[in-house]
Design a protein around this motif. Structure first.
Motif, PDB file in Angstrom:
ATOM      1  N   SER A  40       0.856  -1.186   0.000  1.00  0.00           N
ATOM      2  CA  SER A  40       0.000   0.000   0.000  1.00  0.00           C
ATOM      3  C   SER A  40       0.890   1.232   0.000  1.00  0.00           C
ATOM      4  O   SER A  40       1.966   1.237   0.593  1.00  0.00           O
ATOM      5  CB  SER A  40      -0.911   0.010   1.233  1.00  0.00           C
ATOM      6  OG  SER A  40      -1.682  -1.174   1.299  1.00  0.00           O
ATOM      7  N   ASP A  41       0.409   2.282  -0.670  1.00  0.00           N
ATOM      8  CA  ASP A  41       1.221   3.493  -0.756  1.00  0.00           C
ATOM      9  C   ASP A  41       0.321   4.657  -1.144  1.00  0.00           C
ATOM     10  O   ASP A  41      -0.825   4.472  -1.566  1.00  0.00           O
ATOM     11  CB  ASP A  41       2.333   3.313  -1.793  1.00  0.00           C
ATOM     12  CG  ASP A  41       3.492   4.289  -1.568  1.00  0.00           C
ATOM     13  OD1 ASP A  41       3.396   5.114  -0.635  1.00  0.00           O
ATOM     14  OD2 ASP A  41       4.472   4.220  -2.322  1.00  0.00           O
ATOM     15  N   SER A  42       0.846   5.866  -0.988  1.00  0.00           N
ATOM     16  CA  SER A  42       0.129   7.070  -1.392  1.00  0.00           C
ATOM     17  C   SER A  42       1.138   8.068  -1.938  1.00  0.00           C
ATOM     18  O   SER A  42       2.341   7.966  -1.668  1.00  0.00           O
ATOM     19  CB  SER A  42      -0.641   7.678  -0.213  1.00  0.00           C
ATOM     20  OG  SER A  42       0.256   8.070   0.818  1.00  0.00           O
ATOM     21  N   GLU A  43       0.633   9.031  -2.704  1.00  0.00           N
ATOM     22  CA  GLU A  43       1.521   9.989  -3.345  1.00  0.00           C
ATOM     23  C   GLU A  43       0.801  11.316  -3.523  1.00  0.00           C
ATOM     24  O   GLU A  43      -0.328  11.365  -4.013  1.00  0.00           O
ATOM     25  CB  GLU A  43       1.971   9.453  -4.707  1.00  0.00           C
ATOM     26  CG  GLU A  43       3.092  10.236  -5.347  1.00  0.00           C
ATOM     27  CD  GLU A  43       4.434  10.010  -4.678  1.00  0.00           C
ATOM     28  OE1 GLU A  43       5.234  10.963  -4.626  1.00  0.00           O
ATOM     29  OE2 GLU A  43       4.672   8.887  -4.186  1.00  0.00           O
ATOM     30  N   GLU A  46      -3.886   7.248  -3.636  1.00  0.00           N
ATOM     31  CA  GLU A  46      -3.634   6.293  -2.551  1.00  0.00           C
ATOM     32  C   GLU A  46      -4.216   4.939  -2.943  1.00  0.00           C
ATOM     33  O   GLU A  46      -5.369   4.842  -3.367  1.00  0.00           O
ATOM     34  CB  GLU A  46      -4.266   6.771  -1.249  1.00  0.00           C
ATOM     35  CG  GLU A  46      -4.028   5.831  -0.074  1.00  0.00           C
ATOM     36  CD  GLU A  46      -4.656   6.332   1.209  1.00  0.00           C
ATOM     37  OE1 GLU A  46      -4.257   5.877   2.291  1.00  0.00           O
ATOM     38  OE2 GLU A  46      -5.566   7.199   1.124  1.00  0.00           O
ATOM     39  N   THR A  66      -4.521   0.953  -1.467  1.00  0.00           N
ATOM     40  CA  THR A  66      -4.350   0.078  -0.308  1.00  0.00           C
ATOM     41  C   THR A  66      -4.684  -1.353  -0.702  1.00  0.00           C
ATOM     42  O   THR A  66      -5.804  -1.645  -1.126  1.00  0.00           O
ATOM     43  CB  THR A  66      -5.269   0.516   0.847  1.00  0.00           C
ATOM     44  OG1 THR A  66      -5.003   1.882   1.175  1.00  0.00           O
ATOM     45  CG2 THR A  66      -5.037  -0.354   2.074  1.00  0.00           C
TER      46      THR A  66
END
Length: 622
Positions: free
Chosen positions: A254-257, A289, A291
């Protein structure tokens, strides 16, 4: 007390006892009496409970009446504050369907948004209709301020104004020709849905921060394929910076930017299908984002969220023009949209690996698709073509190895003459032998290195090829996912809960190929443990590829099998005695040194002298 008195008292007591015994109630009479008393007590208890309940209901009615009165007052105040939005606060959800031969788009007046999308030409792995998203699993809307209150389009019931069979408009209107509209229409492009947000006469009523609409798009991405882990690995969020490159948030994590520079489009990408929002102009900035959902039993793979600021000024009666792409991740389909770089969502590899796939593998694969009906046969023919093209490199690699092998007796003589502690001298003598014989010790490695880009390109191609999806071959029912011949009742860590036969065959052929290579590469001493390490690689492949696409394992299996056949065939036609005779003839010729060789020898001599100097013991002082 005298005797007569005592006798009289005893007689009286006896008479009373006899009277009591003769008149006492029976057990049945006692039980009946108890029942009567219990009934009386129960009636009294019920009356008390009923009275308490009646009192509670009356109190609740009073509280409810007060709450209703307060809620009515709040609703009245809210509706009064809502102004032109008042008729749209409450309503009934209605659905409109736009449809062509490829997609079925269902839209809802609640939010004026797309409710669900079905790709009509595809099914899930278990034969169900392929739904990209549905219901509240997909939310699309924006906030705006009206009369100091914040509203979201997802909470408003728009009026439905259907303009034609392939278009629909959801709108909010006011008494003074105010208008906010969300329109959708199908185009000649079967995978595109045009989308417009426009306003009229709302400049002094609606407001948004920074003269932009903060659009929010969220989606729970459903699982469509058999291999959840593999599908999740190839899903995520992709986005293209305006007049710049494509980037992504993908993989099993999972990541966000924060996307602080303008964007052209944002894509919610599954392994084989995507939903892409494309701006006709640009998105000022955004946030993404993704997830990954860890629950193996969840019907969803990921929760994706994207925020985008769309330049929009209510004062100017603005219009924001966008498009949605709903369709397959097919290279030529995505590549047909010039200037958008939509094909970059396909993980074909970076640099030379991507070029090989785009300009060689995919064109040849699609060319064969026009003549051959079975994708298993197409992979076989493609593999043969690749091995034929690479055959000169394979032959050169074999010849280099053969030269090293026939020189092994002479290298053994050098090793016997020069002790182990003089490693540099050994190396110099060995290199001198190679130079005189005209053998390049790296000659076998270079052809193998030149083949690596193709091997890696194929590793990226097969998991991304939608053409293989749900295509069967032999025992494999779907070449885009693993082929299971045995489903295990338990899960083996790093392996899985099934046995893939193509992966098993690939591992076995690699073991045979490793054995052949071990027999061919005995010209020099191997590092300790290297032989065992070489045999460990096929075992590692068995674990690594068990979850991968069966088409990929099938390709590597056939490729290794053909390589073994080529090696055996070359061995039949290569005369190692003739090679040795030629090398001995080369040794008799005067050696020509290049400038590089001369410098290399000079450096080796200097290093040998330094080591020799270090080996001398210091003399005693006189």
């Amino acid at each position: 007390m005298d005797r007569n008195s005592i006798t009289g008292l005893l007689l009286i007591f006896g008479i009373l006892a006899l009277f009591w015994w003769m008149n006492k109630p029976s057990d049945e009479e006692m039980a009946e009496r108890k029942r009567q008393l219990d009934s009386i007590n129960r009636v009294e208890q019920l009356r008390a409970e009923e009275a308490a309940k009646t009192k509670e209901v009356e109190e609740s009615k009073e509280v409810a009446a007060e709450e209703i009165e307060k809620q009515t007052a709040r609703d009245s105040a809210r509706l009064q504050a809502a102004g032109i939005l008042a008729p749209y606060i409450r309503g009934k959800q209605e659905f409109t369907t736009l449809e062509n031969e490829e997609i079925k788009v269902t839209l809802s007046n609640l939010g004026g948004r797309i409710y669900s999308v079905e790709l009509k030409q595809y099914e899930t792995h278990d034969g169900k209709p392929l739904i990209l998203f549905e219901g509240d699993n997909n939310r699309y809307g924006f906030n705006f301020t009206y009369n100091t209150n914040i509203y979201n389009t997802n909470d408003l019931y728009f009026d439905v104004k259907k303009a034609g069979s392939n278009s629909v408009t959801f709108e909010i209107t006011g008494p003074n020709r105010e208008r906010l509209a969300m329109s959708y229409s199908l185009t000649d492009d079967v995978h595109m849905v045009e989308h417009h947000i426009d306003s009229r006469n709302l400049g002094n009523k609606f407001a948004t921060p920074r003269n932009a609409i903060d659009l929010e798009w969220t989606q729970e991405m459903p699982a469509q394929e058999k291999g959840r882990q593999f599908e999740q690995q190839y899903s995520g969020i992709y986005y293209k910076f305006f007049q710049d490159e494509v980037d992504d948030i993908s993989g099993t994590g999972s990541d966000s930017e924060d996307l602080r520079t303008p964007l052209k489009w944002i894509a919610f990408k599954d392994q084989f299908f995507s939903s892409i929002l494309i701006s006709d102009d640009k998105l000022s900035s955004g946030f993404a984002e993704s997830t990954a959902l860890e629950d193996e039993n969840s019907p969803f793979l990921r929760f994706n969220k994207a925020e985008a600021a769309i330049p929009f000024d209510f004062e100017q009666n603005d219009d924001a023009a966008m498009r949605f792409f709903f369709g397959p991740n097919h290279f030529y389909t995505l590549n047909s949209y010039e200037g958008l770089d939509l094909h970059e969502i396909l993980p074909l590899g970076w640099g030379i690996f991507g070029w090989i796939n785009r300009y060689v593998v995919i064109p040849v694969f699609n060319f064969l698709d026009g003549f051959i009906g079975s994708y298993g046969i197409i992979i076989l023919v493609l593999t043969i073509m690749i091995k034929v093209v690479l055959f000169p490199l394979t032959y050169k690699s074999y010849m280099s190895t053969a030269k090293m092998r026939v020189l092994k007796p002479q290298i053994d003589e050098i090793n016997e003459k020069i002790p182990k502690d003089k490693a540099m001298e050994r190396q110099q003598a060995t290199m001198a032998l190679y130079r005189k014989a005209g053998v390049n010790p790296m000659g076998g490695c270079l052809p193998m290195l030149l083949q690596m880009p193709i091997l890696i390109a194929m590793f990226r191609f097969f998991p991304s090829s939608i053409e293989l999806r749900q295509e069967s071959f032999l025992w494999a029912t779907d070449l885009s996912t693993y082929d299971s011949i045995v489903d295990l009742p338990f899960n083996i860590p790093f392996y899985g809960d099934h046995v893939s036969l193509f992966t098993l065959l690939m591992a076995v052929t690699n073991i045979f190929y490793t054995r052949i290579n071990q027999e061919m590469t005995q010209s020099s001493a191997q590092m300790p443990g290297m032989k065992g390490m070489m045999y460990m690689m096929p075992v590692m492949f068995l674990f690594f590829f068990n979850q991968y696409a069966s088409g990929l394992s099938y390709y590597y299996f056939v490729s290794t099998l053909i390589t073994i056949g080529q090696t055996v065939l070359i061995r039949q036609f290569v005369d190692e005695k003739a090679i040795l005779a030629k090398l001995k003839a080369n040794q008799k010729k005067p050696a020509k040194k290049s400038k590089f060789q001369a410098r290399l020898e000079e450096m080796q001599k200097q290093q040998a002298q330094v080591q020799k100097g270090k080996g001398k013991k210091p003399g005693k002082k006189k």
